[in-house]
Enzyme design. Sequence first.
Site, mmCIF file in Angstrom:
data_model
loop_
_atom_site.group_PDB
_atom_site.id
_atom_site.type_symbol
_atom_site.label_atom_id
_atom_site.label_comp_id
_atom_site.label_asym_id
_atom_site.label_seq_id
_atom_site.Cartn_x
_atom_site.Cartn_y
_atom_site.Cartn_z
ATOM 1 N N HIS A 91 16.634 -24.797 -7.083
ATOM 2 C CA HIS A 91 15.132 -25.455 -7.797
ATOM 3 C C HIS A 91 14.738 -26.875 -7.151
ATOM 4 C CE1 HIS A 91 15.905 -22.772 -11.241
ATOM 5 N NE2 HIS A 91 16.906 -23.028 -11.176
ATOM 6 N N ASN A 164 14.734 -20.361 -17.545
ATOM 7 C CA ASN A 164 14.012 -19.753 -16.428
ATOM 8 C C ASN A 164 12.815 -18.964 -16.882
ATOM 9 O OD1 ASN A 164 15.691 -20.753 -14.542
ATOM 10 N ND2 ASN A 164 17.355 -18.821 -14.628
#
Length: 736
Positions: A91, A164
């Site tokens: 990320h 997510n």
Amino acid sequence: MASYLPSMEKVQHAVLGPRGGDKVADLQKETKEMSDKARLTTDYGVKQTSADDWLKIVNNDKTGPMLLEDPFARERIHRFDHERIPERVVHARGSGAFGKFKLFESAEDVTFAPILTDTSRETPIFIRFSTVLGSRGSADTVRDVRGFAIKFYTQEGNWDIVANNIPVFFIQDAIKFPDVIHAGKPEPHNEVPQAQTAHNNFWDFQYNHTEATHMFMWAMSDRGIPRSYRMMQGFGVNTFTLINAKGERHFVKFIFTPELGVHSLIWDEALKLAGQDPDFHRKDLWEAIENGVFPKWKFGIQVIPEADEHKFDFDILDATKIWPEDLVPVRYIGEFELNRNPDEFFPQTEQVAFCTSHIVPGIGFSDDPLLQGRNFSYFDTQLSRLGINWQELPINRPVCPVMNFNRDGAMRHTITKGTVNYWPNRFEKVKPATHEEGGYVEYAEKVAGIKARARSAKFKEHFAQAQLFWNSMSAVEKNHIINALGFELDHCEDPVVYERMVTRLADIDLGLAQTVAEMVGGEPPKEASRPNHGRKAPGLSQTEFPGSKPTIASRRIAILVADGYDQVAYSAAYAAISAGLAIPLVIGTKRSKIVAAGGAGSTTPHHHLEGFRSTMVDAIFIPGGVDSIRALSKNGRALHWIREAFGHLKAIGATGEAVDFVNKAIGLPAVSVSESAEVQDSYGVVTMRETKPGSLSEAVDIVKGGAGFMEKFFHNIAQHRCWARELDGLHSQVAY
């Protein structure tokens, strides 16, 4: 990012409501404004007379050596050398914004958490969106899972949902996390490829871990290439628990559904954008908020009573499984909105830190083995990136009071007055809170078992939900999954990898496996490894999430012009697009002033045809004008704009002389165009040959079957894509 809506006042700082501004006010303590009245100083406050020259030995003829004694220069270089902190292992590439959460329906039947029961509250939030695998310098539009992490600054403390845009994960147990990430990252011998899974190691892992089968089907679907962060669903992935005032416990999953609908890019478009505009998603988010078109999501929960935990044919604590909505409906109880861009990227978006273990009273953990490991890992990784006092950073600190006996450590900010720093103490200072005072009390769950490195029986079934996902896809989505697998496995040079993956696909669907095998050179299987159960479930196909209402708000619409364009059609379209809160982008043969036919007006384009591409917009409009169309017709890039937009299934509108230009560029008999003042809508190509005063309305009501040109054109834009072009094979008949 500049605003493209000159008629709309930019919204710099939204009014968040009675409590929504708490975090903004908190951040103001650390915020400084640059001004022409301020003077340059060192970090220790001494004003500097120069930022251009290091102190050195010098005369009129010669510049001599620099002096190490110069504290101002040393500080500048010292600070520059240490500007970077370790990027996130996963990320790393992300962008974020501030906003607010509002509860519409109390969930007090399942929890006593005030954020989910008090409908009078507005809770400030910060959301960070991200890709998973790429480095900070990678592109936004790569095929990847997207992070969707939310920090709620509640009055009881920070609550983080580390979500997510895909509801399941590759692994069931956190101990496998290093392996799945190592396999997905660039291969270690040459650090290639960056930010994509199209390589041997990733697919070798997928084959050797059957539990990843469900997840890779989601990743290969259109969910892996979203049109915008604002058009992604969010999923908490892990199973948490909710505890109500009676002490009853429910298992819960969190789901966020965008008001704009769930939409994606076309794969060819995503590939090109990675080079043409690698910041496409972060610019898109910034632009929408800057222009006052605030993205919103419905906040939903799926709940299962503790007594029903074992009533399903899957384990509800398995992070590789969804809770099908026909079995466990989503209950939408709130809404959140993003309405304020960060003031500075690094101290806010880059330094924000999330933990799955950040929960508030009324919310608890389950025995989900992926969650249990994430609870350890997220805390641990913040120490590496930000240091032990990372929760004191302005973006991470709560808006409620913080008081404890934690002390010292690198970069400690808090100054705590008093003579004791321990509990219990003789003054009875800083007592632990009771449950009645809001103290967190763990649910008294009875646990019995043996220590073992093992998983329960239901965790060992890995294919039923992958089949459920495949079966639930529309024809278009199935075609995209096939092409995605074809692309990914084509990049695997080792025959062992792609041949074995073909056999894995036969565990899902024989036709899928055979088609992909032909594309990538594997041996087509003659029979399915296991029968496809044929079941479907709601909420899996993106086609079920078109948006709460048809809208063109925040969509980018290009207007192509050259000297001699039709001023009436241009002006009407520009006004209607702006009124619909979309973004009109004038694209010219040049970026300098372009004059309308007969000198009736002029415009200065935002971009020219070579500097901007059709991939960066959602639709195209071309007004007529003899000279304008003659110039565009001789411009190969203009022709490519039309063909590429057609191939990417985008709405195309044309009036007057532009009708023949569009017809020539597309060149397909199946696409018909207007021959009169009648509006023709053919495969999302909306044309009107004869324009008259008033025939192009500036006030447009977007409804299916609208009679006017703008009504039909805007309705096609609101549908996101013209999927009929792909279903009928037209998109592949045009070179782009």
